[in-house]
Scaffold this active site. Structure first.
Site, PDB file in Angstrom:
ATOM      1  N   CYS A 167      48.094  28.693 -36.125  1.00  0.00           N
ATOM      2  CA  CYS A 167      48.876  30.131 -35.347  1.00  0.00           C
ATOM      3  C   CYS A 167      49.946  29.084 -34.393  1.00  0.00           C
ATOM      4  CB  CYS A 167      46.596  29.997 -34.958  1.00  0.00           C
ATOM      5  SG  CYS A 167      45.865  30.570 -35.839  1.00  0.00           S
ATOM      6  N   HIS A 305      46.460  30.333 -25.022  1.00  0.00           N
ATOM      7  CA  HIS A 305      46.364  30.109 -26.200  1.00  0.00           C
ATOM      8  C   HIS A 305      44.749  30.775 -26.876  1.00  0.00           C
ATOM      9  CE1 HIS A 305      46.270  30.017 -30.454  1.00  0.00           C
ATOM     10  NE2 HIS A 305      44.751  28.933 -30.450  1.00  0.00           N
ATOM     11  N   HIS A 341      43.727  37.885 -32.416  1.00  0.00           N
ATOM     12  CA  HIS A 341      44.310  36.711 -32.986  1.00  0.00           C
ATOM     13  C   HIS A 341      45.311  37.230 -33.721  1.00  0.00           C
ATOM     14  CE1 HIS A 341      46.257  33.240 -33.618  1.00  0.00           C
ATOM     15  NE2 HIS A 341      45.073  32.100 -33.233  1.00  0.00           N
TER      16      HIS A 341
END
Lengths: 417, 87
Positions: A167, A305, A341
């Site tokens: 990610c 994040h 996400h």
């Protein structure tokens, strides 16, 4: 444009193409980030049933024929859409541009799971007879597929590949483009990240087994980083690609400049498969700051994040406290609270969503924070309503991933000289 | 299935494989590839769809018979004679 020290070469962002669950171009995406519009909806996935997901509704056939959509992958279609939009936005004279001097660098969290699951499902209808396995499987699942589809669609004959970086991939693809420009390998980099992950049931099932899949009766309130009652990740699809150019090239053609990349860093926790490490994250931010010649006091917005997992959010907040604890005026926000996400696209989408702050001077909010978790209780977090800033000159973008991969980008408002 | 039904079945498959093409003017006696954009992967899709939908197995050495609509229908007629046409 070779330089004695490639790091002296200034690189700027000149075009942005994106698709997010809450917008298919930068103006609408930014507007939704400012007015609090989520893109998370109920979503049916094979075997797992109804889950929540961030789903994109861009027009696949704007840049592809229907046959090309069928032949390729969702990640390919997302990437083609974003690349074409970025190039159009950049104002480059595409027809006359030497295509062998263009590079495509796309960050991905994973690739191939979607097609593999689909094929296994398909042959399950035929008693697992592999004669029914598609001849399209290999070209669809090779790891370079999304970037390769962009090159094929746009006639790009320079290098193309993906960067697998969990990610952190959106930033990683971007950094790869930056470096290739500095090395003189290409004159234009199309770089960022893409994700088709909502089309694989495995990612939902795995997060569910890990106890990290978000659920909420109101889908738009399911993605809630930093909130005490968060219960996991909303998986999303999406993409965001930037056109990156060396500054002299951009100036020579009078390009619009979104910002200059002044710092970047990647490092590794080397401590766990999934659990993050705030010390390494802080080191990554400090390395990026040091390369930028900046201190924490120079950062106006930190795009965090945080994914709404308990451990992840708390560790990042510890890292942010280590670096920015003494600097109350920085605004810390979180785009995943709107989009979910978007995996490989996340870092790139989150940077793009914040770049318009150079113009409007606003730090978009982190929505769905009804009760700020005391363990995430940084006073700088922009909670629920956007914050008008005195100035926005520098944005720091965090993007972290499994296997302890960390990435940080620092983008500065372009100033001549 | 009779030859007319087999022709329609092939047309249905082609509509899925090459959705951007206009198949209404297809000349049955002329090679598919001269009339529509059909590469080797698309051709394999036709073979795969026949396998999936009708359980017809076409050995590679027989692919030459599938160059035109006419040839394809002629080749498939004995193989698909006993297959019930979908409603």
């Amino acid at each position: 444009m070779p330089s004695a020290n490639p790091n002296d070469v200034r690189i700027v962002i000149t075009g942005i193409g994106l698709t997010a669950p809450n917008g298919n171009d930068l103006p609408s995406y930014r507007a939704n980030l400012l007015n609090g519009t989520s893109g998370v909806i109920p979503y049916e996935t094979r075997y797992v049933g109804e889950v929540l997901a961030g789903v994109c509704d861009f027009d696949e056939t704007r840049y592809q024929r229907r046959k090309e959509v069928r032949r390729g992958t969702r990640a390919g279609s997302i990437s083609i859409y974003c690349a074409q939009e970025a190039v159009a936005d950049s104002g480059l004279g595409w027809e006359t541009l030497p295509k062998d001097r263009v590079g495509v660098y796309i960050g991905i969290t994973e690739h191939g799971n979607v097609e593999t699951e689909n094929e296994i499902y398909e042959i399950s209808q035929f008693d697992y007879d592999t004669k029914f396995w598609s001849h399209h499987h290999n070209p669809r699942t090779v790891a370079n597929n999304p970037a390769g589809e962009v090159a094929l669609s746009m006639g790009i004959t320079g290098p193309h590949y993906t960067v697998g970086a969990a990610c952190a991939a959106g930033n990683a693809g971007f950094i790869q483009g930056l470096q290739m420009l500095r090395l003189g390998e290409v004159d234009l980099a199309i770089a960022g990240g893409a994700s088709e992950s909502i089309h694989t049931f495995g990612i939902f099932a795995s997060f569910a087994s890990q106890g990290a899949l978000a659920r909420h009766e109101d889908p738009t309130r399911a993605s809630r980083p930093f909130d005490r009652d968060r219960n996991g990740i909303v998986v999303s699809e999406g993409g965001c690609l930037f056109t990156l150019e060396r500054l002299p090239d951009a100036l020579a053609r009078g390009a619009k400049i979104y910002g200059e990349i002044v710092g970047h860093a990647m490092n590794t926790d080397a401590t766990d498969f999934v659990l993050p490490n705030s010390s390494r994250q802080a080191e990554c931010m400090r390395l990026a700051l040091s390369r930028a010649g900046l201190g924490p006091e120079d950062i106006d917005i930190v795009s965090s994040h945080a994914t709404a997992t308990e451990q992840g959010d708390i560790e990042e907040c510890k890292a942010l406290a280590l670096v920015f604890g003494d600097f109350p005026r920085v605004a810390i926000n979180n785009t995943k609270s709107f989009t979910g996400h978007a995996m490989g696209a996340a870092g790139a989408l989150e940077l793009a969503g914040n770049l318009p702050a150079f113009q409007d001077g606003i730090a978009h909010a982190t929505i769905n924070v009804d009760n700020l978790d005391p363990k995430c209780g940084l006073p700088q977090i922009v909670v629920n309503t956007p914050r008008k800033m005195d100035k926005v000159d520098v944005i720091l973008n965090n993007s972290f991933g499994m296997l302890g991969i960390n990435s940080v980008l620092i983008v500065k408002r372009y100033q001549a000289g | 299935m009779n030859p007319e039904e087999i022709r329609q079945a092939i047309l249905n498959i082609l509509n899925r494989i090459v959705p951007d093409e206009d198949l209404s003017q297809l000349d049955d006696s002329v090679s598919f590839r001269e009339q529509i954009e059909l590469d080797s992967m698309d051709f394999l899709d036709i073979v795969m769809e026949l396998r999936k939908q009708y359980r017809v197995q076409i050995p590679e050495e027989d692919y030459v018979h599938l160059d035109t609509m006419e040839g394809t229908v002629n080749y498939l007629t004995p193989l698909m004679r006993d297959i019930q046409s979908p409603a």
